[in-house]
Design an enzyme around this catalytic site. Sequence first.
Site, PDB file in Angstrom:
ATOM      1  N   ASP A 129     -67.867  -7.996  30.018  1.00 35.52           N
ATOM      2  CA  ASP A 129     -67.490  -8.940  28.961  1.00 35.52           C
ATOM      3  C   ASP A 129     -68.669  -9.056  27.999  1.00 35.52           C
ATOM      4  O   ASP A 129     -69.769  -9.447  28.388  1.00 35.52           O
ATOM      5  CB  ASP A 129     -67.166 -10.314  29.584  1.00 35.52           C
ATOM      6  CG  ASP A 129     -66.682 -11.309  28.531  1.00 35.52           C
ATOM      7  OD1 ASP A 129     -66.665 -10.967  27.333  1.00 35.52           O
ATOM      8  OD2 ASP A 129     -66.320 -12.439  28.909  1.00 35.52           O
ATOM      9  N   TRP A 170     -68.065 -18.111  32.860  1.00 40.01           N
ATOM     10  CA  TRP A 170     -67.262 -18.758  31.822  1.00 40.01           C
ATOM     11  C   TRP A 170     -65.941 -19.146  32.484  1.00 40.01           C
ATOM     12  O   TRP A 170     -65.270 -18.284  33.083  1.00 40.01           O
ATOM     13  CB  TRP A 170     -67.030 -17.758  30.689  1.00 40.01           C
ATOM     14  CG  TRP A 170     -66.192 -18.253  29.570  1.00 40.01           C
ATOM     15  CD1 TRP A 170     -66.375 -19.408  28.865  1.00 40.01           C
ATOM     16  CD2 TRP A 170     -65.039 -17.609  28.998  1.00 40.01           C
ATOM     17  NE1 TRP A 170     -65.415 -19.511  27.893  1.00 40.01           N
ATOM     18  CE2 TRP A 170     -64.585 -18.428  27.950  1.00 40.01           C
ATOM     19  CE3 TRP A 170     -64.361 -16.420  29.273  1.00 40.01           C
ATOM     20  CZ2 TRP A 170     -63.480 -18.107  27.174  1.00 40.01           C
ATOM     21  CZ3 TRP A 170     -63.266 -16.096  28.506  1.00 40.01           C
ATOM     22  CH2 TRP A 170     -62.825 -16.927  27.467  1.00 40.01           C
ATOM     23  N   LYS A 229     -68.179 -14.768  17.492  1.00 43.54           N
ATOM     24  CA  LYS A 229     -69.532 -15.308  17.306  1.00 43.54           C
ATOM     25  C   LYS A 229     -70.320 -14.482  16.294  1.00 43.54           C
ATOM     26  O   LYS A 229     -70.948 -15.030  15.408  1.00 43.54           O
ATOM     27  CB  LYS A 229     -70.304 -15.339  18.622  1.00 43.54           C
ATOM     28  CG  LYS A 229     -69.466 -15.450  19.871  1.00 43.54           C
ATOM     29  CD  LYS A 229     -69.074 -16.856  20.212  1.00 43.54           C
ATOM     30  CE  LYS A 229     -68.088 -16.846  21.373  1.00 43.54           C
ATOM     31  NZ  LYS A 229     -67.633 -18.140  21.777  1.00 43.54           N
TER      32      LYS A 229
HETATM   33  C1  LMR Z   1     -67.644 -20.920  25.157  1.00 48.90           C
HETATM   34  O1  LMR Z   1     -67.943 -20.457  26.264  1.00 48.90           O
HETATM   35  O2  LMR Z   1     -67.937 -22.068  24.813  1.00 48.90           O
HETATM   36  C2  LMR Z   1     -66.932 -20.052  24.163  1.00 48.90           C
HETATM   37  O3  LMR Z   1     -66.732 -18.792  24.679  1.00 48.90           O
HETATM   38  C3  LMR Z   1     -65.711 -20.666  23.616  1.00 48.90           C
HETATM   39  C4  LMR Z   1     -64.588 -20.707  24.587  1.00 48.90           C
HETATM   40  O4  LMR Z   1     -63.508 -20.249  24.234  1.00 48.90           O
HETATM   41  O5  LMR Z   1     -64.754 -21.222  25.697  1.00 48.90           O
END
Ligand code: LMR
Length: 400
Positions: free
Chosen positions: A215, A134, A250
């Site tokens: 996480d 991420w 979520k």
């Molecule tokens: C995502 O990965 O799309 C979500 O966790 C929202 C974000 O804040 O990036």
Amino acid sequence: MTDNLFAGLTPAPADPILGVTEKFRADPRPQKVNLGVGVYLTEEGKTPLLDVVKEAEVALAQSNQPHGYIPINGLPGYCSAVQKMIFGADSEVVLSGRAVTVQTLGGTGALKVGMDLMHSVCGETRGVSSVPTWGNHNALLKLAGYEVGGYRYYDAANDDVDFDGMIEDLRALPPKTLVILHSCCHNPTGYDLTPEQWDEVIELCRKNNLTPFLDMAYQGFRDGLEEDAAAIHQFAKSGLDFLLSTSFSKSFNLYGERIGALTVVTQSAAEAAVVLTQIKSVIRANYSNPPSHGARIVERVLSDPTKYQQWLGELTQMRNRIRTMRKMLADEMARIGSKRDFSFVTRQNGMFSFTGLSPEQIDRLADEFGIYAVRNGRICICGLNTKNVEYVAKSIATVL
Ligand code: LMR
């Protein structure tokens, strides 16, 4: 004459995920589809208001509570209910008191507070995340002052985790490196470790003195709330110190309330008490104390067995809808004779599918079809519904 402070500034790039939403919103085409940000959407393409949340909000409105400051570390009832949800009320971790859980501004806030704790207070200087991860993980690490690195994770050739690569990279890390791990529903790939692989990671962290930071933003979106905590339970059983971020964005659809938690598991209740004092200093210097509304909602639900079950039911419905859409997309790609076998979509977990589409192919999807996704090839399956899945499949097949 005064110096102009900002004249030399160049614009920052748009956020790779939230920037997609901005582009989607600006697109006037009615057939547009947002497969970018990781938010759950209903079959009608809406963010749901869960019944269990609606009912909690009505009760809260009727309680006429004033809006005073809440403690720096959040509402005590919330923190304790969250810890029990994570480990189980009768678990050794909860009963021994060796973990501390504090309320944070969503999962991101938990990551930030945990990173600040380990850097500013505990002196760790190096942080690593999976490749890919991420995007905000690395941005958070950098802003918190870490030297940022990565470990291999994705095996594109086999549509799986590159576990050997991961272990090799983790093994090469110096002691006291903060290692960000996705405890389930890996974002963006959707590929998770097996319990045996987690055991290996745990042993490596122990042997090489690495600091695990799990996480957990998508608990409940893989197999079920409790099932999805399996890796966390393995860490708890190992006796290692570790950190864990939790998000209710979520699982409760409480995105805008910024409600999450940081849990730090230590060796003893006495140690946890000291860690709490340090966490409070970190929170105070970041944002003083958290907001109350989201915490009050989650606390009400988690601490009432009937409401808890009702929530699990709503979570199951969301999870099942995502599964159905995964299958529909894979089936539709097969039906139209796509050049690439898309059955991998049904083997990935959580909200996302890592499609292997190139940035140029993602751009074509947006430009030609109004279908928006993250440029690393991640699509959010929740943006699919029975009305748009054929259109999306046909469009993907066109750009392949
Ligand atoms: C995502 O990965 O799309 C979500 O966790 C929202 C974000 O804040 O990036």
